[in-house]
Design a protein around this motif. Structure first.
Motif, PDB file in Angstrom:
ATOM      1  N   TRP A 258       0.833  -1.205   0.000  1.00  0.00           N
ATOM      2  CA  TRP A 258       0.000   0.000   0.000  1.00  0.00           C
ATOM      3  C   TRP A 258       0.864   1.250   0.000  1.00  0.00           C
ATOM      4  N   ASN A 259       2.011   1.171   0.631  1.00  0.00           N
ATOM      5  CA  ASN A 259       2.919   2.312   0.705  1.00  0.00           C
ATOM      6  C   ASN A 259       3.319   2.813  -0.682  1.00  0.00           C
ATOM      7  N   ILE A 260       3.286   1.945  -1.694  1.00  0.00           N
ATOM      8  CA  ILE A 260       3.579   2.359  -3.070  1.00  0.00           C
ATOM      9  C   ILE A 260       2.600   3.440  -3.514  1.00  0.00           C
ATOM     10  N   PHE A 261       1.320   3.258  -3.222  1.00  0.00           N
ATOM     11  CA  PHE A 261       0.305   4.256  -3.593  1.00  0.00           C
ATOM     12  C   PHE A 261       0.529   5.568  -2.848  1.00  0.00           C
ATOM     13  N   GLN A 263       3.437   6.725  -1.695  1.00  0.00           N
ATOM     14  CA  GLN A 263       4.630   7.388  -2.220  1.00  0.00           C
ATOM     15  C   GLN A 263       4.386   8.002  -3.602  1.00  0.00           C
ATOM     16  N   LEU A 264       3.562   7.364  -4.411  1.00  0.00           N
ATOM     17  CA  LEU A 264       3.228   7.917  -5.721  1.00  0.00           C
ATOM     18  C   LEU A 264       2.344   9.159  -5.614  1.00  0.00           C
ATOM     19  N   GLY A 265       1.521   9.210  -4.573  1.00  0.00           N
ATOM     20  CA  GLY A 265       0.567  10.306  -4.419  1.00  0.00           C
ATOM     21  C   GLY A 265      -0.840   9.937  -4.829  1.00  0.00           C
ATOM     22  N   MET A 266      -1.094   8.653  -5.047  1.00  0.00           N
ATOM     23  CA  MET A 266      -2.413   8.211  -5.516  1.00  0.00           C
ATOM     24  C   MET A 266      -3.500   8.291  -4.452  1.00  0.00           C
ATOM     25  N   THR A 267      -3.125   8.434  -3.179  1.00  0.00           N
ATOM     26  CA  THR A 267      -4.135   8.510  -2.115  1.00  0.00           C
ATOM     27  C   THR A 267      -4.509   9.949  -1.780  1.00  0.00           C
ATOM     28  N   ASP A 268      -3.945  10.905  -2.504  1.00  0.00           N
ATOM     29  CA  ASP A 268      -4.199  12.329  -2.242  1.00  0.00           C
ATOM     30  C   ASP A 268      -5.633  12.693  -2.639  1.00  0.00           C
ATOM     31  N   ASP A 269      -6.332  13.373  -1.750  1.00  0.00           N
ATOM     32  CA  ASP A 269      -7.723  13.761  -2.010  1.00  0.00           C
ATOM     33  C   ASP A 269      -7.887  15.273  -2.032  1.00  0.00           C
ATOM     34  N   SER A 270      -6.773  16.002  -2.182  1.00  0.00           N
ATOM     35  CA  SER A 270      -6.808  17.459  -2.022  1.00  0.00           C
ATOM     36  C   SER A 270      -6.925  18.227  -3.333  1.00  0.00           C
ATOM     37  N   TYR A 271      -6.830  17.556  -4.475  1.00  0.00           N
ATOM     38  CA  TYR A 271      -6.934  18.262  -5.761  1.00  0.00           C
ATOM     39  C   TYR A 271      -7.563  17.328  -6.796  1.00  0.00           C
ATOM     40  N   THR A 272      -8.047  17.901  -7.886  1.00  0.00           N
ATOM     41  CA  THR A 272      -8.648  17.090  -8.948  1.00  0.00           C
ATOM     42  C   THR A 272      -7.701  16.996 -10.136  1.00  0.00           C
ATOM     43  N   ILE A 273      -7.850  15.936 -10.891  1.00  0.00           N
ATOM     44  CA  ILE A 273      -6.987  15.667 -12.045  1.00  0.00           C
ATOM     45  C   ILE A 273      -7.685  16.116 -13.327  1.00  0.00           C
ATOM     46  N   GLU A 274      -6.953  16.824 -14.161  1.00  0.00           N
ATOM     47  CA  GLU A 274      -7.511  17.351 -15.408  1.00  0.00           C
ATOM     48  C   GLU A 274      -7.920  16.202 -16.335  1.00  0.00           C
ATOM     49  N   ASP A 275      -9.100  16.349 -16.920  1.00  0.00           N
ATOM     50  CA  ASP A 275      -9.610  15.386 -17.913  1.00  0.00           C
ATOM     51  C   ASP A 275      -9.577  13.948 -17.394  1.00  0.00           C
ATOM     52  N   SER A 276      -9.857  13.783 -16.106  1.00  0.00           N
ATOM     53  CA  SER A 276      -9.801  12.441 -15.504  1.00  0.00           C
ATOM     54  C   SER A 276     -10.796  11.481 -16.145  1.00  0.00           C
ATOM     55  N   GLU A 277     -11.891  12.037 -16.660  1.00  0.00           N
ATOM     56  CA  GLU A 277     -12.941  11.189 -17.232  1.00  0.00           C
ATOM     57  C   GLU A 277     -12.421  10.365 -18.415  1.00  0.00           C
ATOM     58  N   GLN A 278     -11.508  10.940 -19.191  1.00  0.00           N
ATOM     59  CA  GLN A 278     -11.009  10.265 -20.392  1.00  0.00           C
ATOM     60  C   GLN A 278      -9.743   9.439 -20.140  1.00  0.00           C
ATOM     61  N   MET A 279      -9.211   9.524 -18.951  1.00  0.00           N
ATOM     62  CA  MET A 279      -7.966   8.830 -18.635  1.00  0.00           C
ATOM     63  C   MET A 279      -8.135   7.310 -18.627  1.00  0.00           C
TER      64      MET A 279
END
Length: 456
Positions: A258-261, A263-279
């Protein structure tokens, strides 16, 4: 008939409802279950003659007050932030109230009014919080009653998948709110006491500092620290204790992966990702890695986090399909944590035939007559099916039992409270035992916090 109102009938309500309906004949009860959707409610009630299903929008003040005024006692199984209006209505109409949620500051502020009206607002009476409080205090009080001095208290709880349904490399599936799993440990450093020293683990290190636990008949587990163990010093009356640590249980190896996520920053809930719908899932993973036209996403990730190709962590990541170029995130303006939750649901959602498991373990170290002792107390509860899960049993049954004992006047002490007094925990733990929620205690050698170094 005596009228019980249950507001909110989520996944943890099945055992709660079934218990009260079973008792309805001998205890002269009528149970009304109120929710915004009645499909699930009607399935569990199954046209029971001592029950009613009520379609209720809790933000409709008129209907909410009408339902509460008509009840003899109110159970709120709503999300914690929605309890306050229910509590204020209970105050207005003089009704006792039961919830499984942590006591909020706003709920605490109602205490004087609750006492003036001689009411009981019982909170934290589910699993964790709930059964953990009661089972811990029973042993702590027994140690004190014989003159012992508490030196160490550690407590761990985990909602896991049952052994017969454990079929992925992570040894984990979602048995409760997936969002809470993804965000676990965030919001400040983990704080605890270790041999009289205050210790802190920042979030980015949390999943690399784990304890190893052994549960008889179920093998080895690991525990990572909960956010704030120190508040339990005053709650449990452990102001002079040397070691105080509360944690979450997982199977060994989960936290390192789980620590991999983290360290990558995948558990961050503080900002939104651009065009996430199409990713795609692959795009999402790549978005946290450096730009490189020559290396693949897989190679970049392995190099960045120093994961060998034969490391089991690598197999765990592949199993989650995070490098899939065709699967779409399909979430608009999503945070990294929301996207990770979506990805994990593909692999970690319980199948229809799967069963869950609750594991809890307490360690109590104490001094008596100059000698040091330690007690290990463990509980394992297995779910029956997708309706009557272990989570539903361990959350719902204490709520139901407490409700009936308040209604019957067996629990009398008023106030906004949690279940740490003998008046509350003794009868409830006794009945939980009759329902298969059993703690097994054994005496073990006292080794202090560190099992490898004997404390003199």
């Amino acid at each position: 008939m005596r009228k019980i109102l249950l507001i909110g009938a989520g996944q943890s309500s099945s055992s709660l409802i079934t218990y009260l309906l079973h008792k309805s004949y001998s205890e002269n009860l009528h149970l009304t279950v109120a929710d915004v959707s009645l499909k699930h409610v009607k399935t569990i009630l199954n046209n029971h003659e001592n029950s009613s299903a009520l379609l209720l929008d809790i933000f409709n003040e008129v209907e909410r007050k009408k339902a509460i005024k008509n009840a003899d006692i109110v159970i709120s199984m709503l999300p914690a932030h929605l309890h306050l209006n229910i509590a204020k209505d209970c105050l207005e109409f003089g009704k006792n109230m039961v919830t499984a949620s942590y006591i909020s500051n706003e709920m605490k502020e109602l205490n004087n009014e609750v006492l003036k009206k001689n009411l009981i607002f019982m909170n934290e009476i589910g699993l964790d919080p709930g059964i953990d409080h009661m089972s811990a205090m029973q042993v702590i009080d027994s140690i004190r009653d014989k003159g012992g001095e508490m030196l160490l208290f550690e407590s761990f709880t985990g909602g896991l998948v049952a052994p017969e349904s454990d079929d992925n490399l992570w040894n984990y599936k979602f048995t409760w709110n997936p969002r809470n799993v993804v965000l676990a440990g965030q919001g400040g450093a983990a704080k605890f006491l270790q041999e009289g020293k205050y210790k802190y683990i920042p979030y980015h290190k949390l999943f690399r500092r784990t304890e190893i636990l052994n549960i008889d008949d179920y093998g080895k587990f690991e525990g990572y620290a909960n956010r704030d163990s120190l508040k339990y010093k005053s709650i449990y009356g452990l102001d002079n204790i040397l070691t105080l640590y509360r944690g979450t249980i997982r199977r060994v190896g989960y936290s390192r992966a789980w620590n991999i996520f983290v360290q990558l920053g995948m558990t961050d809930d503080s900002y939104t990702i651009e065009d996430s719908e199409q990713m795609s899932y692959r795009d999402f993973t790549n978005s946290f890695l450096a730009y490189n036209t020559n290396d693949s996403v897989e190679l970049k990730l392995r190099h960045y986090l120093k994961i060998d190709q034969d490391d089991i962590i690598w197999e765990k990541l592949l199993e989650l399909d995070i490098f899939n170029p065709t699967k779409k995130v399909a979430l608009k303006n999503a945070t990294p944590a929301q996207i990770l939750e979506k990805i994990l649901k593909d692999s970690w959602t319980l199948d229809e035939a799967d069963k869950d498991m609750i594991v809890m373990q307490h360690l109590f170290g104490y001094k008596l007559n100059g000698e040091k002792y330690q007690i290990e107390s463990s509980m394992v509860c297995l779910g029956d099916n997708q309706t009557y899960t272990a989570m539903a049993k361990t959350v719902g049954l204490p709520v139901a039992i407490a409700t009936l004992k308040i209604l019957n006047g067996e629990i009398k002490t008023p106030g906004v409270q949690l279940p740490i007094s003998k008046e509350v925990y003794k009868p409830i733990l006794k009945e939980l035992k009759e329902n298969g929620i059993i703690f097994k205690e054994k005496n073990v050698a006292y080794f202090g916090y560190n099992p490898d170094v004997k404390v003199g």
